[in-house]
Write a protein that holds these residues in place. Structure first.
Motif, PDB file in Angstrom:
ATOM      1  N   ILE A  66     -41.664 -53.746  60.941  1.00  0.00           N
ATOM      2  CA  ILE A  66     -42.889 -53.448  62.034  1.00  0.00           C
ATOM      3  C   ILE A  66     -42.757 -52.023  62.081  1.00  0.00           C
ATOM      4  CG2 ILE A  66     -43.492 -53.463  64.355  1.00  0.00           C
ATOM      5  CD1 ILE A  66     -42.617 -56.195  64.342  1.00  0.00           C
ATOM      6  N   ARG A  67     -41.597 -51.484  62.309  1.00  0.00           N
ATOM      7  CA  ARG A  67     -41.321 -49.882  62.275  1.00  0.00           C
ATOM      8  C   ARG A  67     -42.083 -49.300  61.193  1.00  0.00           C
ATOM      9  NH1 ARG A  67     -35.671 -47.186  63.407  1.00  0.00           N
ATOM     10  NH2 ARG A  67     -35.290 -47.883  61.305  1.00  0.00           N
ATOM     11  N   ASP A 119     -42.516 -43.214  69.498  1.00  0.00           N
ATOM     12  CA  ASP A 119     -43.662 -43.814  68.826  1.00  0.00           C
ATOM     13  C   ASP A 119     -43.515 -45.034  68.265  1.00  0.00           C
ATOM     14  OD1 ASP A 119     -45.249 -41.330  69.607  1.00  0.00           O
ATOM     15  OD2 ASP A 119     -45.044 -40.813  67.484  1.00  0.00           O
ATOM     16  N   ASP A 120     -42.383 -45.451  68.411  1.00  0.00           N
ATOM     17  CA  ASP A 120     -41.838 -46.789  67.656  1.00  0.00           C
ATOM     18  C   ASP A 120     -41.766 -48.099  68.641  1.00  0.00           C
ATOM     19  OD1 ASP A 120     -41.222 -45.676  65.061  1.00  0.00           O
ATOM     20  OD2 ASP A 120     -39.255 -45.348  65.648  1.00  0.00           O
ATOM     21  N   TRP A 121     -41.655 -47.844  69.794  1.00  0.00           N
ATOM     22  CA  TRP A 121     -41.617 -48.719  70.781  1.00  0.00           C
ATOM     23  C   TRP A 121     -42.963 -49.725  70.931  1.00  0.00           C
ATOM     24  CZ3 TRP A 121     -36.932 -49.769  73.034  1.00  0.00           C
ATOM     25  CH2 TRP A 121     -35.989 -48.706  72.740  1.00  0.00           C
ATOM     26  N   GLN A 122     -43.762 -49.251  70.942  1.00  0.00           N
ATOM     27  CA  GLN A 122     -44.956 -50.103  71.107  1.00  0.00           C
ATOM     28  C   GLN A 122     -45.722 -50.614  69.533  1.00  0.00           C
ATOM     29  OE1 GLN A 122     -45.716 -51.270  73.830  1.00  0.00           O
ATOM     30  NE2 GLN A 122     -43.864 -50.010  74.628  1.00  0.00           N
ATOM     31  N   LYS A 123     -45.127 -50.218  68.594  1.00  0.00           N
ATOM     32  CA  LYS A 123     -45.532 -50.547  67.239  1.00  0.00           C
ATOM     33  C   LYS A 123     -45.440 -52.295  67.135  1.00  0.00           C
ATOM     34  CE  LYS A 123     -44.551 -46.911  64.493  1.00  0.00           C
ATOM     35  NZ  LYS A 123     -43.605 -46.346  63.204  1.00  0.00           N
ATOM     36  N   LYS A 124     -46.566 -53.171  66.916  1.00  0.00           N
ATOM     37  CA  LYS A 124     -46.587 -54.319  67.013  1.00  0.00           C
ATOM     38  C   LYS A 124     -46.524 -55.011  65.606  1.00  0.00           C
ATOM     39  CE  LYS A 124     -48.509 -54.409  71.338  1.00  0.00           C
ATOM     40  NZ  LYS A 124     -49.678 -54.993  72.528  1.00  0.00           N
ATOM     41  N   SER A 134     -44.533 -56.369  70.511  1.00  0.00           N
ATOM     42  CA  SER A 134     -44.224 -54.842  70.290  1.00  0.00           C
ATOM     43  C   SER A 134     -42.747 -54.937  69.763  1.00  0.00           C
ATOM     44  CB  SER A 134     -44.558 -53.945  71.494  1.00  0.00           C
ATOM     45  OG  SER A 134     -43.617 -54.404  72.278  1.00  0.00           O
ATOM     46  N   ILE A 135     -42.004 -53.877  69.373  1.00  0.00           N
ATOM     47  CA  ILE A 135     -40.590 -53.729  69.242  1.00  0.00           C
ATOM     48  C   ILE A 135     -39.874 -53.904  70.292  1.00  0.00           C
ATOM     49  CG2 ILE A 135     -38.823 -52.157  68.381  1.00  0.00           C
ATOM     50  CD1 ILE A 135     -40.648 -51.227  66.098  1.00  0.00           C
ATOM     51  N   GLU A 136     -40.387 -53.306  71.388  1.00  0.00           N
ATOM     52  CA  GLU A 136     -39.927 -53.570  72.637  1.00  0.00           C
ATOM     53  C   GLU A 136     -39.794 -54.724  73.238  1.00  0.00           C
ATOM     54  OE1 GLU A 136     -40.300 -51.902  77.279  1.00  0.00           O
ATOM     55  OE2 GLU A 136     -41.714 -51.090  75.964  1.00  0.00           O
ATOM     56  N   GLU A 137     -40.854 -55.479  73.022  1.00  0.00           N
ATOM     57  CA  GLU A 137     -40.758 -56.929  73.493  1.00  0.00           C
ATOM     58  C   GLU A 137     -39.971 -57.654  72.619  1.00  0.00           C
ATOM     59  OE1 GLU A 137     -45.380 -57.772  74.962  1.00  0.00           O
ATOM     60  OE2 GLU A 137     -44.921 -57.467  72.714  1.00  0.00           O
TER      61      GLU A 137
END
Length: 163
Positions: A66-67, A119-124, A134-137
């Motif tokens: 995803i990243r 910028d990576d955290w919310q990439k889905k 998202s990566i965070e989720e």
């Protein structure tokens, strides 16, 4: 992402892993064959540890994809088949081997966490559940997934929260 949020995820991952390892290290040889789930041919405690080992490495690979801009798993992904294949592939590994692999996987996951840019955290992308996450989720899900399975293991073995 702020260091505060990153630290919170790290603590959550650490808590779920510590609890899992504490229980795993206290189980007796006969406990590993104790049934935990009856669906899909049934899983015992050892199958569950194999699943946790396999799933974390898979979710790390997913977040890496995803990243890099990939969509995640394909729309027709079958999570049950994936999980069964993972448990089967790790079928020759015993608890000590699995815990060592889990430690290695966790170190890789924490390195991935450290390397994430703002910028990576919310990439889905599409998770194995077919939800777009998202990566965070997904990072939170890894800890939640482990904690949920540990609760099921404790219930199956009728262990108290202190074990």
């Amino acid at each position: 992402m702020s260091n505060k949020k990153k630290d919170a995820i790290r603590r959550k991952l650490e808590q779920s892993r510590n609890a899992t390892l504490e229980v795993a290290q206290e189980l007796e040889r006969e406990d590993w064959s104790h049934p935990v789930y009856s669906h899909d041919g049934g899983w015992n405690a050892l199958h569950l540890l194999r699943h946790l080992t396999w799933a974390e490495s898979g979710m790390l690979r997913l977040m890496q994809m995803i990243r890099e801009g990939h969509e995640g798993v394909p729309p027709d992904f079958d999570i049950d088949r994936y999980n069964a294949r993972g448990v089967s592939k790790l079928g020759d590994q015993m608890p000590a081997d699995l815990m060592a692999t889990m430690d290695h996987n966790r170190q890789e996951l924490l390195q991935f966490l450290d390397d994430l840019g703002d910028d990576d955290w919310q990439k889905k992308g599409r998770h194995g559940s077919l939800r777009i996450m998202s990566i965070e989720e997904i990072l939170h899900l890894i800890a939640d997934h482990e904690a949920e399975h540990l609760a099921d293991l404790r219930q199956a073995l009728e262990l108290g929260e202190n074990r």
